[in-house]
Design a protein around this motif. Structure first.
Motif, mmCIF file in Angstrom:
data_model
loop_
_atom_site.group_PDB
_atom_site.id
_atom_site.type_symbol
_atom_site.label_atom_id
_atom_site.label_comp_id
_atom_site.label_asym_id
_atom_site.label_seq_id
_atom_site.Cartn_x
_atom_site.Cartn_y
_atom_site.Cartn_z
ATOM 1 N N ALA A 114 0.865 -1.116 -0.113
ATOM 2 C CA ALA A 114 0.066 -0.010 -0.009
ATOM 3 C C ALA A 114 0.759 1.332 0.002
ATOM 4 N N HIS A 115 0.352 2.325 0.702
ATOM 5 C CA HIS A 115 0.896 3.619 0.449
ATOM 6 C C HIS A 115 1.154 4.334 1.830
ATOM 7 N N ASP A 116 1.949 5.451 1.650
ATOM 8 C CA ASP A 116 2.118 6.292 2.675
ATOM 9 C C ASP A 116 1.162 7.503 2.711
ATOM 10 N N PRO A 117 0.641 7.935 4.189
ATOM 11 C CA PRO A 117 1.430 7.845 5.378
ATOM 12 C C PRO A 117 0.721 6.550 5.939
ATOM 13 N N THR A 118 -0.039 5.783 5.589
ATOM 14 C CA THR A 118 -0.703 4.751 6.285
ATOM 15 C C THR A 118 0.406 3.525 6.634
ATOM 16 N N LEU A 119 1.381 3.251 5.629
ATOM 17 C CA LEU A 119 2.306 2.112 6.061
ATOM 18 C C LEU A 119 3.402 2.697 7.297
ATOM 19 N N PRO B 268 11.258 4.511 11.746
ATOM 20 C CA PRO B 268 10.922 5.997 11.408
ATOM 21 C C PRO B 268 9.966 6.472 10.302
ATOM 22 N N HIS B 269 10.044 5.422 9.376
ATOM 23 C CA HIS B 269 9.239 5.936 7.973
ATOM 24 C C HIS B 269 9.527 4.570 6.930
ATOM 25 N N MET B 270 8.606 4.536 6.369
ATOM 26 C CA MET B 270 8.583 3.599 5.315
ATOM 27 C C MET B 270 8.856 4.208 3.908
ATOM 28 N N PRO B 271 10.052 4.195 3.493
ATOM 29 C CA PRO B 271 10.468 4.800 1.887
ATOM 30 C C PRO B 271 9.880 3.804 1.116
ATOM 31 N N THR B 272 9.870 4.298 -0.082
ATOM 32 C CA THR B 272 9.281 3.344 -1.250
ATOM 33 C C THR B 272 10.178 1.978 -1.456
#
Length: 158
Positions: free
Chosen positions: A104-109, A121-125
């Motif tokens: 799926a997509h950010d910011p959800t993930l 901290p973050h899920m980059p592509t």
């Protein structure tokens, strides 16, 4: 044992300004990273029974690379595009399979990953985060901290 794998779609192209956000394909970097990350997951012998994927072009394309590498099925859900994190958790909780992946997509993930592990901290592509619980159901697992967390991003696999 329950295992959830979160996979953010690979990098998408912004080259065609006439395309809607939903219809953007993978760009050159995305086409490079998706198969590499899919092979990384396959090489670790981490089982995935089913992939739940957004129907957006970039997510569906990313999911296909993982399904091919892992020899598993994809189920597409319109509601995974711009989904609320609780909606994603509800989709997973309704599953019978023990090993579920979500593309799926950010910011959800990023929100979900941080919920399960504040160290992410973050899920980059094309990031992949695995969460494992010693539980017998998704409802039980998703209410407790995971016993094991693995986090990989394309930049670290080069």
């Amino acid at each position: 044992m329950m295992q959830l794998t979160l996979i953010r779609h690979a990098k998408s192209s912004w080259d065609d300004p006439d395309l809607s956000d939903f219809d953007r394909p993978l760009d050159r970097r995305g086409l490079r990273d998706a198969p590499v990350m899919a092979q990384l997951v396959a090489g670790r012998k981490q089982q995935i029974d089913v992939i739940l994927s957004s129907t957006a072009v970039r997510a569906a394309s990313t999911a296909q690379y993982f399904a091919d590498a892992l020899d598993c099925e994809i189920e597409f859900f319109d509601q995974l595009y711009n989904a609320d994190p609780r909606r994603v958790a509800d989709l997973v909780a309704a599953r019978e399979e023990d090993n579920v992946a979500v593309v799926a997509h950010d910011p959800t993930l990023s929100i979900l990953a941080r919920h399960f592990s504040p160290q992410i901290p973050h899920m980059p592509t094309c990031a992949v985060a695995w969460f494992t619980w010693p539980a017998n159901s998704w409802r039980e697992a998703l209410r407790t901290p995971p016993a094991r967390v693995q986090y990989d991003i394309p930049r670290d696999t080069a």
